[in-house]
Design an enzyme around this catalytic site. Structure first.
Site, short mmCIF file in Angstrom:
data_model
loop_
_atom_site.label_atom_id
_atom_site.label_comp_id
_atom_site.label_asym_id
_atom_site.label_seq_id
_atom_site.Cartn_x
_atom_site.Cartn_y
_atom_site.Cartn_z
N ALA A 1 -25.72 -8.44 -17.97
CA ALA A 1 -24.49 -7.62 -17.91
C ALA A 1 -24.69 -6.42 -16.98
CB ALA A 1 -24.09 -7.19 -19.31
N ASP B 1 -31.81 -9.38 -15.75
CA ASP B 1 -31.37 -9.52 -14.36
C ASP B 1 -30.86 -8.20 -13.79
OD1 ASP B 1 -30.62 -11.22 -12.07
OD2 ASP B 1 -28.54 -10.76 -12.64
N GLU C 1 -31.73 0.16 -9.82
CA GLU C 1 -31.89 -1.02 -8.97
C GLU C 1 -32.01 -0.58 -7.51
OE1 GLU C 1 -28.83 -3.92 -9.74
OE2 GLU C 1 -29.31 -4.03 -11.86
N HIS D 1 -31.04 -9.00 -10.00
CA HIS D 1 -29.57 -8.99 -10.03
C HIS D 1 -28.98 -10.16 -9.24
CE1 HIS D 1 -25.91 -6.16 -10.70
NE2 HIS D 1 -25.52 -7.43 -10.65
N1 LIG Z 1 -25.79 -10.14 -13.19
C1 LIG Z 1 -24.78 -10.52 -12.45
O1 LIG Z 1 -24.96 -11.04 -11.35
C2 LIG Z 1 -23.37 -10.36 -12.97
C3 LIG Z 1 -22.35 -11.15 -12.42
C4 LIG Z 1 -21.07 -11.03 -12.94
C5 LIG Z 1 -20.81 -10.12 -13.96
N2 LIG Z 1 -21.81 -9.36 -14.45
C6 LIG Z 1 -21.54 -8.41 -15.56
O2 LIG Z 1 -20.97 -9.13 -16.63
C7 LIG Z 1 -19.93 -8.35 -17.21
C8 LIG Z 1 -18.95 -9.27 -17.91
O3 LIG Z 1 -18.26 -10.05 -16.95
P1 LIG Z 1 -16.95 -10.89 -17.34
O4 LIG Z 1 -16.47 -11.53 -16.08
O5 LIG Z 1 -17.19 -11.72 -18.52
O6 LIG Z 1 -15.96 -9.69 -17.72
P2 LIG Z 1 -14.67 -9.77 -18.65
O7 LIG Z 1 -13.91 -8.52 -18.39
O8 LIG Z 1 -13.98 -11.08 -18.49
O9 LIG Z 1 -15.29 -9.72 -20.13
C9 LIG Z 1 -15.92 -8.60 -20.67
C10 LIG Z 1 -15.63 -8.61 -22.17
O10 LIG Z 1 -16.40 -7.57 -22.77
C11 LIG Z 1 -15.60 -7.07 -23.84
N3 LIG Z 1 -16.08 -5.76 -24.24
C12 LIG Z 1 -15.79 -4.54 -23.72
N4 LIG Z 1 -16.45 -3.57 -24.40
C13 LIG Z 1 -17.18 -4.20 -25.37
C14 LIG Z 1 -18.06 -3.75 -26.39
N5 LIG Z 1 -18.31 -2.45 -26.55
N6 LIG Z 1 -18.65 -4.67 -27.18
C15 LIG Z 1 -18.40 -6.00 -27.03
N7 LIG Z 1 -17.53 -6.48 -26.10
C16 LIG Z 1 -16.95 -5.59 -25.27
C17 LIG Z 1 -14.18 -7.06 -23.31
O11 LIG Z 1 -13.23 -7.03 -24.36
C18 LIG Z 1 -14.14 -8.36 -22.51
O12 LIG Z 1 -13.63 -9.42 -23.29
C19 LIG Z 1 -19.34 -7.58 -16.02
O13 LIG Z 1 -18.70 -6.40 -16.42
C20 LIG Z 1 -20.56 -7.32 -15.17
O14 LIG Z 1 -21.09 -6.06 -15.50
C21 LIG Z 1 -23.08 -9.47 -13.98
#
Ligand SMILES: NC(=O)c1ccc[n+]([C@@H]2O[C@H](COP(=O)([O-])OP(=O)(O)OC[C@H]3O[C@@H](n4cnc5c(N)ncnc54)[C@H](O)[C@@H]3O)[C@@H](O)[C@H]2O)c1
Length: 308
Positions: A234, A259, A264, A283
């Site tokens: 995340a 990751d 970073e 990442h």
């Molecule tokens: N490592 C990587 O390469 C990479 C790639 C893509 C996304 N990401 C990370 O993954 C995260 C999630 O991506 P996504 O596309 O699923 O986003 P998304 O917006 O579709 O889903 C995020 C979910 O988290 C929930 N949420 C918010 N606050 C919360 C909390 N305190 N406790 C539990 N749930 C909570 C939201 O309600 C939402 O449903 C992104 O914000 C990004 O930081 C990382």
């Protein structure tokens, strides 16, 4: 013709598509040269960034004529979204375009870490035969995968994990237990503490916000099941890195994949060096050949439409 400035890597064919209609400055190293970045930002009608360009403060102030910021990914923690809105700048994320890459990373590392049997190449090639030592790995089928955050990546991860026979439980404060998503995905809705306590693998899929910063503190890591695996794709800042390393060394956790990091690139880390059953990646969970293409074309398309 509008001026489009791209500050980090983007699929070249998507850049070429933008060039058919606009004047494009594409320099994947621009993010590392603040002076030049700010100068180019002043001329930009649209800015395209990945996760390293910090669109806030001086850079945001330089975006005097900018109408939109395209984000080659989904997390928006590197962008002052409220500040952009105040200046009339639209922020466009590549929602969903890298979800499959992240979901596959999670399921693959969960299986790898539960099994713990894939690091024997040198030993086997050199004539050792560590069969006994590697015979107590665990299957993923029948284990509980706990997801913290059940948005687009969480839901896709659940689908893949169910495909290999894992039971999935998830916590998301935006989805009550009567939300239709639970029935549609056959995932059990639970509270945060229960997800953490009951799961064999915990995977994080939340944005970095004030509510999630420090969420996986030493105490929460300590409340995970003995031998469980923690996967963080995340954002850094959500997991206490020192506490995670200590839990791996003590044997409380059976494995981890990380990751994303508080800083970073991660500076040489005495916490993580030599930690057992730990996978560290720079990442890249969401970055594959396919997702780079999807993310880049999605943003190119959206920027073209918005500038039309
Ligand atoms: N490592 C990587 O390469 C990479 C790639 C893509 C996304 N990401 C990370 O993954 C995260 C999630 O991506 P996504 O596309 O699923 O986003 P998304 O917006 O579709 O889903 C995020 C979910 O988290 C929930 N949420 C918010 N606050 C919360 C909390 N305190 N406790 C539990 N749930 C909570 C939201 O309600 C939402 O449903 C992104 O914000 C990004 O930081 C990382």
């Amino acid at each position: 013709m509008a001026q489009v400035v791209i500050t980090e890597f983007m699929d070249e064919r998507a850049v070429a598509q933008l060039r058919t209609a606009h004047d494009v400055l594409y320099d994947a190293t621009l993010v590392d040269d603040a002076r030049r970045l700010h100068a180019e930002a002043r001329r930009a009608d649209a800015l395209i960034v990945r996760n390293r360009t910090q669109v806030r403060g001086e850079l945001l102030a330089a975006l005097g004529r900018c109408k939109l910021v395209g984000r080659l990914g989904v997390g928006l923690d590197n962008i002052d979204v409220a500040g952009c809105e105040q200046r009339g700048i639209r922020v466009i994320p590549a929602t969903g375009a890298n979800a499959l890459s992240v979901a596959e990373y999670v399921v693959a590392t969960a299986m790898l870490l539960l099994r713990g049997a894939y690091a024997s190449t040198d030993a086997v090639a050199s004539g050792a035969w560590p069969r006994q030592a590697l015979s107590s790995g665990r299957e993923a089928g029948g284990k509980i995968l706990g997801l913290v955050g059940f948005g687009s990546i969480g839901q896709l991860t659940a689908r893949l994990a169910r495909g290999i026979g894992m039971d999935v439980t998830a916590f998301d404060p935006m989805m009550d237990d009567d939300h239709p998503v639970w029935g549609q995905t056959l995932v059990r809705c639970a509270g945060l503490d229960e997800v953490i306590r009951m799961s064999d693998v915990v995977s994080l899929h939340v944005p970095l916000t004030e509510a999630t910063r420090g969420l996986f503190s030493a105490e929460r890591i300590g409340s995970m099941k003995r031998g469980a695996v923690l996967i963080n794709t995340a954002r850094g800042g959500i997991v206490d890195e020192a506490a995670l390393a200590a839990a791996l060394r003590s044997g409380h956790l059976g494995g981890a994949a990380v990751d994303v990091f508080g800083t970073e690139p991660l500076p040489a880390s005495p916490h993580f060096q030599g930690c057992p059953n730990l996978v560290l990646t720079p990442h890249v969970a969401g970055v594959t050949a396919e997702s780079n293409e999807r993310v880049s074309f999605l943003i190119a398309q959206q920027v073209l439409e918005a500038l039309r």
